[in-house]
Motif scaffolding. Structure first.
Motif, PDB file in Angstrom:
ATOM      1  N   GLN A 220       0.838  -1.195   0.000  1.00 42.67           N
ATOM      2  CA  GLN A 220       0.000   0.000   0.000  1.00 42.67           C
ATOM      3  C   GLN A 220       0.875   1.249   0.000  1.00 42.67           C
ATOM      4  N   GLY A 221       0.333   2.325  -0.571  1.00 44.56           N
ATOM      5  CA  GLY A 221       0.961   3.631  -0.453  1.00 44.56           C
ATOM      6  C   GLY A 221       2.104   3.901  -1.398  1.00 44.56           C
ATOM      7  N   ILE A 222       2.342   3.008  -2.379  1.00 46.18           N
ATOM      8  CA  ILE A 222       3.411   3.253  -3.352  1.00 46.18           C
ATOM      9  C   ILE A 222       2.870   3.026  -4.757  1.00 46.18           C
ATOM     10  N   ASP A 223       3.491   3.684  -5.718  1.00 48.11           N
ATOM     11  CA  ASP A 223       3.011   3.640  -7.100  1.00 48.11           C
ATOM     12  C   ASP A 223       3.013   2.229  -7.684  1.00 48.11           C
ATOM     13  N   LEU A 224       3.981   1.423  -7.309  1.00 51.65           N
ATOM     14  CA  LEU A 224       4.139   0.089  -7.890  1.00 51.65           C
ATOM     15  C   LEU A 224       3.475  -1.001  -7.059  1.00 51.65           C
ATOM     16  N   GLY A 225       2.676  -0.611  -6.080  1.00 49.87           N
ATOM     17  CA  GLY A 225       2.186  -1.596  -5.122  1.00 49.87           C
ATOM     18  C   GLY A 225       0.905  -2.308  -5.483  1.00 49.87           C
ATOM     19  N   LYS A 226       0.095  -1.758  -6.403  1.00 49.49           N
ATOM     20  CA  LYS A 226      -1.226  -2.340  -6.668  1.00 49.49           C
ATOM     21  C   LYS A 226      -1.427  -2.558  -8.158  1.00 49.49           C
ATOM     22  N   GLU A 227      -2.493  -3.302  -8.499  1.00 46.91           N
ATOM     23  CA  GLU A 227      -2.789  -3.608  -9.894  1.00 46.91           C
ATOM     24  C   GLU A 227      -4.295  -3.737 -10.096  1.00 46.91           C
ATOM     25  N   GLY A 228      -4.734  -3.468 -11.322  1.00 48.84           N
ATOM     26  CA  GLY A 228      -6.129  -3.653 -11.671  1.00 48.84           C
ATOM     27  C   GLY A 228      -6.382  -5.073 -12.124  1.00 48.84           C
ATOM     28  N   ALA A 229      -7.663  -5.412 -12.328  1.00 49.83           N
ATOM     29  CA  ALA A 229      -7.990  -6.769 -12.749  1.00 49.83           C
ATOM     30  C   ALA A 229      -9.272  -6.784 -13.562  1.00 49.83           C
ATOM     31  N   LEU A 230      -9.355  -7.799 -14.433  1.00 49.84           N
ATOM     32  CA  LEU A 230     -10.554  -8.035 -15.243  1.00 49.84           C
ATOM     33  C   LEU A 230     -10.806  -9.530 -15.292  1.00 49.84           C
ATOM     34  N   CYS A 231     -12.066  -9.919 -15.228  1.00 52.55           N
ATOM     35  CA  CYS A 231     -12.459 -11.326 -15.261  1.00 52.55           C
ATOM     36  C   CYS A 231     -13.133 -11.648 -16.585  1.00 52.55           C
ATOM     37  N   ARG A 232     -12.678 -12.742 -17.217  1.00 54.06           N
ATOM     38  CA  ARG A 232     -13.362 -13.255 -18.410  1.00 54.06           C
ATOM     39  C   ARG A 232     -14.263 -14.404 -17.986  1.00 54.06           C
ATOM     40  N   ILE A 233     -15.538 -14.270 -18.325  1.00 58.19           N
ATOM     41  CA  ILE A 233     -16.506 -15.321 -18.021  1.00 58.19           C
ATOM     42  C   ILE A 233     -16.924 -15.983 -19.332  1.00 58.19           C
ATOM     43  N   ALA A 234     -16.726 -17.288 -19.420  1.00 55.76           N
ATOM     44  CA  ALA A 234     -17.178 -18.044 -20.589  1.00 55.76           C
ATOM     45  C   ALA A 234     -18.687 -18.226 -20.466  1.00 55.76           C
ATOM     46  N   ILE A 235     -19.435 -17.794 -21.490  1.00 53.37           N
ATOM     47  CA  ILE A 235     -20.896 -17.852 -21.406  1.00 53.37           C
ATOM     48  C   ILE A 235     -21.475 -18.652 -22.571  1.00 53.37           C
ATOM     49  N   ASN A 236     -22.509 -19.382 -22.279  1.00 49.25           N
ATOM     50  CA  ASN A 236     -23.261 -20.138 -23.269  1.00 49.25           C
ATOM     51  C   ASN A 236     -24.693 -19.638 -23.222  1.00 49.25           C
ATOM     52  N   THR A 237     -25.038 -18.728 -24.109  1.00 52.31           N
ATOM     53  CA  THR A 237     -26.352 -18.083 -24.037  1.00 52.31           C
ATOM     54  C   THR A 237     -27.493 -19.010 -24.435  1.00 52.31           C
ATOM     55  N   ALA A 238     -27.154 -20.254 -24.798  1.00 58.21           N
ATOM     56  CA  ALA A 238     -28.203 -21.248 -25.029  1.00 58.21           C
ATOM     57  C   ALA A 238     -28.520 -22.023 -23.759  1.00 58.21           C
ATOM     58  N   SER A 239     -27.673 -21.863 -22.742  1.00 63.70           N
ATOM     59  CA  SER A 239     -27.846 -22.627 -21.514  1.00 63.70           C
ATOM     60  C   SER A 239     -28.849 -21.953 -20.593  1.00 63.70           C
ATOM     61  N   ILE A 240     -29.762 -22.758 -20.073  1.00 62.97           N
ATOM     62  CA  ILE A 240     -30.722 -22.244 -19.090  1.00 62.97           C
ATOM     63  C   ILE A 240     -30.330 -22.696 -17.683  1.00 62.97           C
ATOM     64  N   SER A 241     -29.077 -23.133 -17.545  1.00 68.26           N
ATOM     65  CA  SER A 241     -28.504 -23.501 -16.251  1.00 68.26           C
ATOM     66  C   SER A 241     -27.346 -22.563 -15.951  1.00 68.26           C
ATOM     67  N   ILE A 242     -27.196 -22.193 -14.691  1.00 74.05           N
ATOM     68  CA  ILE A 242     -26.123 -21.283 -14.320  1.00 74.05           C
ATOM     69  C   ILE A 242     -24.765 -21.918 -14.578  1.00 74.05           C
ATOM     70  N   GLY A 243     -24.710 -23.218 -14.720  1.00 75.07           N
ATOM     71  CA  GLY A 243     -23.464 -23.890 -15.045  1.00 75.07           C
ATOM     72  C   GLY A 243     -22.913 -23.527 -16.408  1.00 75.07           C
TER      73      GLY A 243
END
Length: 864
Positions: A220-243
């Protein structure tokens, strides 16, 4: 014939299974038929507070303060419908068939589903079909390009709700907190925010709103101390299950060189600064790249306005693949160094959204600068590279709030732009402005505002709502336009920061926090959650401010406007107020003016406990309407007092499927009362209450001063000297309210090598900002938190409020803990550094207390 109860139960279970199977089959058949003739978007989709229909005939825009969504007809650029939604709508998505609109209600924890009855421009009609609970703080919503699925980012629940766009039923919730995207520390909250779906409707990208320390070498408290993040979610829009919707990959975004230099170690040599991407509210996909505007943070000391926050456009490479990569960043502030001819130099604070005039080939991009009320124009190549429109230090901007331009003055001013949508032919940009409640329409050929359409109701003249509107303008603006009385010789614009560099929201998103530990004169301090300033159940009850109790009034933050966002003290003293008084405060910045009411001079001193800053002479704002003038600082205080909302706690199992178990929360509450309520109690969930009228009584004031802080060194003053400061406005010691500090053993907590380790040891070192003593650049000095002058006072820190605490990480003054579980796990903290018995002596008890603390919001019954 005898039939057992067990047999009956088995028959019931069998019927339930058959019923569920029939329902699934019916849903699948219904969806197949409905999709047979369905239209699709021809470009990737992204979440936004403003959206254009596929046929380009309608613009949908949310109105958060009115709890409505408005529909504009593009042919006439007029509002043709305004529809009620849930509490505080923040994002809208429209299906490609113009059958339904979906609105995410942040404070309502819900999505409003609107059925479009008639989508002809002349006879447009729509009604609310239903509202569904999705999770805490749903700030964004997006529909897949094929129109089959709607995704909701529940920032306070750490989930993505998946809605079947055809049946308008919830399929389920994707847990990001316990997914690969939040590894390795699942106790931290992911806070999903910006979303985009690629054209094939097979991948959903979700940004993490706040940055965390790096997995290796983070600090904490320094320019090089932290990072951003992004999540890729694989989706199947034909699926009616949360799986069918699975978090598959996380990509991290490293700190980058800003292009601005500062002397960080006091050796007289300017060093390159770096910043990490933060507050990633949105992502837009063009071709094989993702574009994420954000407020990047550069906290390494010293705290200097033109380096601490940056206007980053961060890039995601290899979109559409399973191997996403960090594509670097462009610092938009670099394009403001040398403005175009005829324009003033204004920096592009708080980049919040982006849109493109074309989806392929060469074109232009427009980035919303939410703090500076500007649109920043960029060039786009066929290879999806972006750059400035003129040269390496010049790019075009369009001013949405220029009082000298008839198209952008008064009711036509665009204040705090937060979203943008551009028509498919690239000819028109529609920009929604939160504070002014209107939409600025820009001709992208001439780069001019051609019309402004009011979508939210204007407050009544003389009302509290009008004061809150002015207060919001003060909070969210990096510039400010103030009344200029006859004979004025000082600036009445850009008083809120130097050249529009930053605003209050740069560090306090929505009045909450940016999650950054900054190096202040008092030491490392995380941006506090302003929702804990006033009791939401009794707005007259206020907490003492800052981690070292150095402020007792909201007006004291005038010092931050001047010395953090502004240029700081003058090199030589000038006359202030009347008589022979002189001071170092700049007369061209800040909201307070000379106490004699003379706008042309600065006050002699601010932020001294010996003098209250309440109701002092100040610059004024002319609001839209009949009211002639509103005091700017008073309005800012009212906005903090009445309008900063407490973040909603995660929904429990009685409110939503998969919510936090009610039993665990209740058990945690009982343990909390036994262990934690000594310090965290009442409507503010903090014992640090202001129980006096400013200024505080002299016996309540103390000061600490490490000898290294004095130039030249001198003997620490007696406590009586804490009430006296020179007229220059530069106090000789750091003052604080002495009886409110609690010692929980947190000085140097989590700082490697200091013998006070916890969790991952990511805490910021206890050093105050360098270069802040009488304007001279000096080495960092020790921070407040211990008793330097051996007077028995100064040990510990001010007790912070727990209102909405789950959404405002990290924790502790120096950010040593990035989760509430870490705080609860610190035996020194929970026992008051050994003063109380440890009743949380098992992992189960600590988990239960963590569940309860994470649930605390404005609706939670207070503890004694």
């Amino acid at each position: 014939m005898l039939i057992s109860l067990k047999s009956i139960d088995l028959h019931r279970q069998s019927w339930r299974r058959w019923a569920a199977l029939v329902a699934l089959v019916f849903t699948a058949v219904f969806e197949f038929v409905a999709n047979a003739a369905a239209l699709e978007f021809t470009a990737p989709t992204n979440s936004s507070p403003i959206a254009i229909s596929r046929d380009q005939q309608f613009v949908w825009v949310v109105n958060p303060r009115d709890d409505t969504v408005s529909v504009l007809r593009t042919g006439t650029n007029t509002v043709i419908a305004t529809i009620g939604t849930g509490d505080e709508p923040r994002s809208v998505a429209v299906d490609p068939n113009n059958n339904y609109a979906f609105v995410a209600n942040a404070a309502g924890n819900s999505v409003t589903i609107i059925r479009i009855i008639d989508d002809s421009p002349a006879n447009f009609a729509a009604v609310v079909e239903k509202t569904v609970k999705t999770g805490a703080e749903p700030w964004n919503i997006v529909i897949s390009p094929n129109g089959k699925r709607v995704f909701v980012a529940n920032s306070g629940q750490d989930t993505i709700t998946v809605i079947n766009a055809v049946t308008r039923n919830i399929i389920g919730h994707v847990d990001l907190r316990n997914s690969v995207c939040n590894a390795p520390n699942h106790q931290r909250r992911f806070q999903p925010r910006g979303m985009a779906v690629i054209l094939s409707s097979s991948q959903l990208y979700v940004t993490r709103f706040l940055s965390f320390t790096k997995d290796t070498g983070g600090r904490q408290g320094i320019d090089l101390g932290k990072e951003g993040a992004l999540c890729r979610i694989a989706i199947n829009t034909a699926s009616i299950s949360i799986g069918g919707y699975v978090p598959a990959e996380v990509v991290k975004f490293a700190p980058r060189v800003t292009g601005f230099n500062v002397d960080s170690n006091g050796d007289g040599v300017a060093d390159p600064t770096r910043a990490f991407p933060n507050q990633m509210q949105s992502i837009v996909i063009r071709g094989n790249r993702g574009f994420m505007p954000n407020i990047a943070a550069s906290p390494t000391s010293p705290l200097v306005f033109n380096t601490d926050t940056q206007a980053f456009l961060t890039f995601l490479n290899d979109v559409g693949t399973g191997f996403l990569t960090d594509g670097g960043a462009l610092n938009l502030h670099l394009g403001a160094k040398n403005p175009e001819a005829g324009k003033k130099r204004l920096f592009f604070s708080n980049p919040w959204a982006i849109a493109f005039t074309t989806q392929s080939g060469a074109g232009s991009a427009y980035v919303v600068s939410a703090g500076s009320d500007l649109l920043v124009k960029l060039k786009v190549t066929a290879g999806n590279k972006v750059g400035f429109t003129v040269d390496a230090d010049t790019t075009r901007y369009i001013d949405l709030n220029d009082p000298a331009n008839a198209a952008t003055q008064g009711v036509k001013a665009g204040k705090n732009p937060v979203g943008i949508a551009i028509t498919s032919n690239g000819a028109r940009a529609y920009v929604t402005n939160f504070v002014s409640g209107n939409v600025s329409i820009v001709n992208t050929t001439t780069d001019e505002v051609i019309k402004v359409v009011q979508t939210a109701n204007l407050p009544l003249s003389g009302s509290l709502a009008e004061d809150l509107s002015v207060g919001a303008e003060m909070f969210f603006s990096s510039r400010g336009n103030f009344i200029r009385p006859a004979g004025t010789t000082v600036s009445t614009s850009e008083r809120l920061s130097s050249e529009g560099w930053q605003n209050c929201a740069s560090c306090h998103f929505n009045g909450w926090t940016d999650g950054v530990v900054w190096q202040f004169g008092a030491g490392p301090r995380k941006s506090v959650n302003l929702a804990g300033t006033f009791n939401p159940k009794n707005r007259n009850q206020q907490k003492i401010l800052n981690y070292s109790a150095i402020f007792d009034e909201v007006e004291d933050f005038e010092a931050n406007i001047r010395n953090v966002s502004g240029p700081g003290n003058l090199a030589a003293a000038e006359p202030c107020e009347t008589g022979t008084s002189v001071g170092l405060l700049d007369k061209n910045h800040g909201l307070l003016i000379g106490d004699n009411g003379n706008i042309n001079v600065a006050p002699c001193v601010v932020n001294q406990f010996a003098k209250s800053n309440l109701d002092r002479q100040q610059v004024r704002v002319n609001p839209v309407g009949a009211t002639p003038a509103v005091d700017a600082m008073a309005a800012l205080k009212k906005w903090v007092k009445f309008a900063v909302r407490v973040p909603e706690g995660p929904l429990d199992s009685s409110q939503i499927a998969g919510g936090v178990p009610v039993a665990a929360i209740n058990a945690g509450r009982t343990l909390f009362i036994q262990q934690c309520a000594n310090c965290h109690n009442g409507g503010l969930w903090s014992k640090s209450l202001k129980n006096f009228a400013s200024p505080p009584p002299g016996q309540r004031i103390a000061c600490e001063l490490n000898l290294a802080a004095l130039v030249p060194p001198a003997v620490p003053p007696a406590n009586s000297a804490c009430n006296t400061a020179p007229v220059t406005g530069a106090p000789v010691a750091l003052q604080y309210i002495s009886n409110l500090l609690e010692d929980v053993g947190s000085f140097n907590l989590g700082v490697p090598g200091q013998g006070n380790g916890i969790a991952n040891n990511v805490g910021a070192a206890e050093k105050a900002a360098a270069g802040l003593v009488n304007g001279a650049s000096v080495a960092p000095k020790d921070a407040l938190g211990i008793d330097y002058n051996n007077d028995g006072r100064g040990e510990g820190f001010n007790v912070q409020s727990l209102l909405g605490v789950h959404l405002v990480q990290p924790y502790m003054h120096n950010g040593a803990c990035e989760s509430i579980a870490c705080v609860v796990g610190d035996v020194g903290h929970r026992t008051g550094n050994g003063r109380f018995a440890d009743l949380l002596d098992t992992p189960l008890k600590r988990r239960q207390v963590t569940n309860f603390v994470e649930s605390i919001d404005a609706h939670t019954a207070i503890v004694p």
